[in-house]
Scaffold this motif. Sequence first.
Motif, PDB file in Angstrom:
ATOM      1  N   MET A 183       0.839  -1.184   0.000  1.00 29.33           N
ATOM      2  CA  MET A 183       0.000   0.000   0.000  1.00 29.33           C
ATOM      3  C   MET A 183       0.887   1.250   0.000  1.00 29.33           C
ATOM      4  SD  MET A 183      -3.272  -0.713   0.066  1.00 29.33           S
ATOM      5  CE  MET A 183      -4.446  -1.968   0.492  1.00 29.33           C
ATOM      6  N   ALA A 184       0.379   2.318  -0.597  1.00 33.70           N
ATOM      7  CA  ALA A 184       1.135   3.552  -0.663  1.00 33.70           C
ATOM      8  C   ALA A 184       1.321   4.125   0.736  1.00 33.70           C
ATOM      9  CB  ALA A 184       0.402   4.558  -1.549  1.00 33.70           C
ATOM     10  N   ALA A 185       2.488   4.772   0.950  1.00 33.12           N
ATOM     11  CA  ALA A 185       2.784   5.342   2.261  1.00 33.12           C
ATOM     12  C   ALA A 185       2.068   6.676   2.394  1.00 33.12           C
ATOM     13  CB  ALA A 185       4.293   5.508   2.411  1.00 33.12           C
ATOM     14  N   VAL A 186       0.801   6.606   2.734  1.00 33.98           N
ATOM     15  CA  VAL A 186      -0.031   7.792   2.870  1.00 33.98           C
ATOM     16  C   VAL A 186      -0.586   7.813   4.282  1.00 33.98           C
ATOM     17  CG1 VAL A 186      -2.170   8.890   2.108  1.00 33.98           C
ATOM     18  CG2 VAL A 186      -0.646   7.852   0.440  1.00 33.98           C
ATOM     19  N   SER A 187      -0.681   8.988   4.874  1.00 36.65           N
ATOM     20  CA  SER A 187      -1.218   9.115   6.222  1.00 36.65           C
ATOM     21  C   SER A 187      -2.659   8.621   6.278  1.00 36.65           C
ATOM     22  CB  SER A 187      -1.157  10.576   6.666  1.00 36.65           C
ATOM     23  OG  SER A 187      -1.971  10.776   7.796  1.00 36.65           O
ATOM     24  N   THR A 188      -2.870   7.563   7.054  1.00 39.15           N
ATOM     25  CA  THR A 188      -4.221   7.033   7.230  1.00 39.15           C
ATOM     26  C   THR A 188      -5.124   8.091   7.841  1.00 39.15           C
ATOM     27  OG1 THR A 188      -3.387   4.791   7.490  1.00 39.15           O
ATOM     28  CG2 THR A 188      -5.576   5.222   8.359  1.00 39.15           C
ATOM     29  N   HIS A 189      -4.563   8.876   8.753  1.00 35.37           N
ATOM     30  CA  HIS A 189      -5.346   9.931   9.401  1.00 35.37           C
ATOM     31  C   HIS A 189      -5.820  10.967   8.375  1.00 35.37           C
ATOM     32  CE1 HIS A 189      -6.694  12.751  12.445  1.00 35.37           C
ATOM     33  NE2 HIS A 189      -5.980  13.695  11.850  1.00 35.37           N
ATOM     34  N   GLU A 190      -4.917  11.351   7.477  1.00 38.24           N
ATOM     35  CA  GLU A 190      -5.277  12.351   6.461  1.00 38.24           C
ATOM     36  C   GLU A 190      -6.382  11.832   5.547  1.00 38.24           C
ATOM     37  OE1 GLU A 190      -3.123  15.209   3.101  1.00 38.24           O
ATOM     38  OE2 GLU A 190      -1.974  13.663   4.145  1.00 38.24           O
ATOM     39  N   VAL A 191      -6.232  10.573   5.116  1.00 32.26           N
ATOM     40  CA  VAL A 191      -7.261   9.973   4.261  1.00 32.26           C
ATOM     41  C   VAL A 191      -8.589   9.917   4.997  1.00 32.26           C
ATOM     42  CG1 VAL A 191      -7.988   7.847   3.104  1.00 32.26           C
ATOM     43  CG2 VAL A 191      -5.628   8.661   2.859  1.00 32.26           C
ATOM     44  N   THR A 192      -8.545   9.513   6.258  1.00 30.75           N
ATOM     45  CA  THR A 192      -9.779   9.418   7.050  1.00 30.75           C
ATOM     46  C   THR A 192     -10.449  10.777   7.181  1.00 30.75           C
ATOM     47  OG1 THR A 192      -8.925   7.523   8.284  1.00 30.75           O
ATOM     48  CG2 THR A 192     -10.740   8.749   9.287  1.00 30.75           C
ATOM     49  N   GLN A 193      -9.671  11.829   7.447  1.00 27.70           N
ATOM     50  CA  GLN A 193     -10.243  13.164   7.589  1.00 27.70           C
ATOM     51  C   GLN A 193     -10.907  13.635   6.297  1.00 27.70           C
ATOM     52  OE1 GLN A 193     -10.571  14.831  10.541  1.00 27.70           O
ATOM     53  NE2 GLN A 193      -9.820  12.852  11.251  1.00 27.70           N
ATOM     54  N   LEU A 194     -10.274  13.355   5.175  1.00 25.00           N
ATOM     55  CA  LEU A 194     -10.853  13.745   3.887  1.00 25.00           C
ATOM     56  C   LEU A 194     -12.125  12.946   3.597  1.00 25.00           C
ATOM     57  CD1 LEU A 194      -7.602  14.138   1.767  1.00 25.00           C
ATOM     58  CD2 LEU A 194      -9.180  15.960   2.464  1.00 25.00           C
ATOM     59  N   LEU A 195     -12.123  11.661   3.956  1.00 28.19           N
ATOM     60  CA  LEU A 195     -13.316  10.846   3.755  1.00 28.19           C
ATOM     61  C   LEU A 195     -14.485  11.372   4.584  1.00 28.19           C
ATOM     62  CD1 LEU A 195     -11.722   7.286   3.718  1.00 28.19           C
ATOM     63  CD2 LEU A 195     -12.958   8.356   1.828  1.00 28.19           C
ATOM     64  N   LEU A 196     -14.207  11.757   5.817  1.00 24.42           N
ATOM     65  CA  LEU A 196     -15.263  12.287   6.681  1.00 24.42           C
ATOM     66  C   LEU A 196     -15.793  13.612   6.147  1.00 24.42           C
ATOM     67  CD1 LEU A 196     -13.788  11.456  10.218  1.00 24.42           C
ATOM     68  CD2 LEU A 196     -15.610  10.260   8.986  1.00 24.42           C
ATOM     69  N   ALA A 197     -14.886  14.449   5.648  1.00 23.58           N
ATOM     70  CA  ALA A 197     -15.307  15.725   5.073  1.00 23.58           C
ATOM     71  C   ALA A 197     -16.148  15.482   3.825  1.00 23.58           C
ATOM     72  CB  ALA A 197     -14.083  16.580   4.731  1.00 23.58           C
ATOM     73  N   TRP A 198     -15.739  14.529   2.994  1.00 27.21           N
ATOM     74  CA  TRP A 198     -16.494  14.186   1.789  1.00 27.21           C
ATOM     75  C   TRP A 198     -17.866  13.654   2.166  1.00 27.21           C
ATOM     76  CZ3 TRP A 198     -15.290   9.246  -1.468  1.00 27.21           C
ATOM     77  CH2 TRP A 198     -16.120   9.217  -2.596  1.00 27.21           C
ATOM     78  N   ARG A 199     -17.912  12.800   3.177  1.00 21.34           N
ATOM     79  CA  ARG A 199     -19.187  12.258   3.648  1.00 21.34           C
ATOM     80  C   ARG A 199     -20.129  13.373   4.090  1.00 21.34           C
ATOM     81  NH1 ARG A 199     -19.034   8.706   8.991  1.00 21.34           N
ATOM     82  NH2 ARG A 199     -18.954  10.756   9.913  1.00 21.34           N
ATOM     83  N   ASN A 200     -19.545  14.438   4.644  1.00 20.64           N
ATOM     84  CA  ASN A 200     -20.347  15.566   5.131  1.00 20.64           C
ATOM     85  C   ASN A 200     -20.641  16.599   4.056  1.00 20.64           C
ATOM     86  OD1 ASN A 200     -20.562  14.502   7.732  1.00 20.64           O
ATOM     87  ND2 ASN A 200     -18.589  15.380   8.335  1.00 20.64           N
ATOM     88  N   GLY A 201     -20.380  16.239   2.789  1.00 24.18           N
ATOM     89  CA  GLY A 201     -20.794  17.110   1.692  1.00 24.18           C
ATOM     90  C   GLY A 201     -19.717  17.987   1.101  1.00 24.18           C
ATOM     91  N   ASP A 202     -18.491  17.869   1.554  1.00 26.63           N
ATOM     92  CA  ASP A 202     -17.402  18.684   1.023  1.00 26.63           C
ATOM     93  C   ASP A 202     -16.819  18.010  -0.222  1.00 26.63           C
ATOM     94  OD1 ASP A 202     -15.156  20.155   0.463  1.00 26.63           O
ATOM     95  OD2 ASP A 202     -14.259  19.978   2.450  1.00 26.63           O
ATOM     96  N   GLN A 203     -17.279  18.422  -1.410  1.00 21.22           N
ATOM     97  CA  GLN A 203     -16.819  17.801  -2.654  1.00 21.22           C
ATOM     98  C   GLN A 203     -15.343  18.085  -2.919  1.00 21.22           C
ATOM     99  OE1 GLN A 203     -18.484  15.562  -4.391  1.00 21.22           O
ATOM    100  NE2 GLN A 203     -20.142  15.760  -2.922  1.00 21.22           N
TER     101      GLN A 203
END
Length: 200
Positions: free
Chosen positions: A1-21
């Motif tokens: 898997m790519a070395a990407v911050s899991t926390h950063e991905v999670t935060q973006l997913l939550l923002a996307w879920r809340n309507g932030d395109q």
Amino acid sequence: MAAVSTHEVTQLLLAWRNGDQAAFNQLIPLVEAELRRLARLRLKDERHDHTLQPSALVNETYLRLFGETAIAWQDRAHFFAVASDRMREILIDHARRRLRAKRGGQSVHVSLTAAAELGVEPALEILAVNEALATLERADPRQCRIVVLRYFGGLTEEEIAAVLDISKRTVQREWKSARAWLYSQLKAPSLGAEANVELG
């Protein structure tokens, strides 16, 4: 898997879920390399002139994911779990269209035995795997989910355990059992050997 911050991905997913395109646009570069790697693995046995290239598979996966705002995104593993489902759907749809076109637009029904005998046609192999997974899902939904997450999603044992809320040991045991069962159903030694290399 790519070395990407899991926390950063999670935060973006939550923002996307809340309507932030805009969060989706920020998410793409963080997950793109892994999605492209998965697409290459899934398409590596296709003909070189195949109409569905890895970039097209990734792009279509993005399009399907973009409409998934109702999903209660949890974390990076959950994202790849959903992405693996969409990638599988795209591959199955494409294989069915290709075989329909070869047979003059008629419906396609592929038995596992026929697919094993005609294993040189990648579309038949994809449909045979899908048929076997459908059978496995009826018998053991969790084992089927483990196979999809591992084979189509490329998730690690730890990530699958987190997504399914089970232990890593359970994932290992059920993955081994499901893989052996699928190989016996497909009756295609070359496919089984390949999957051992890809997924073992």
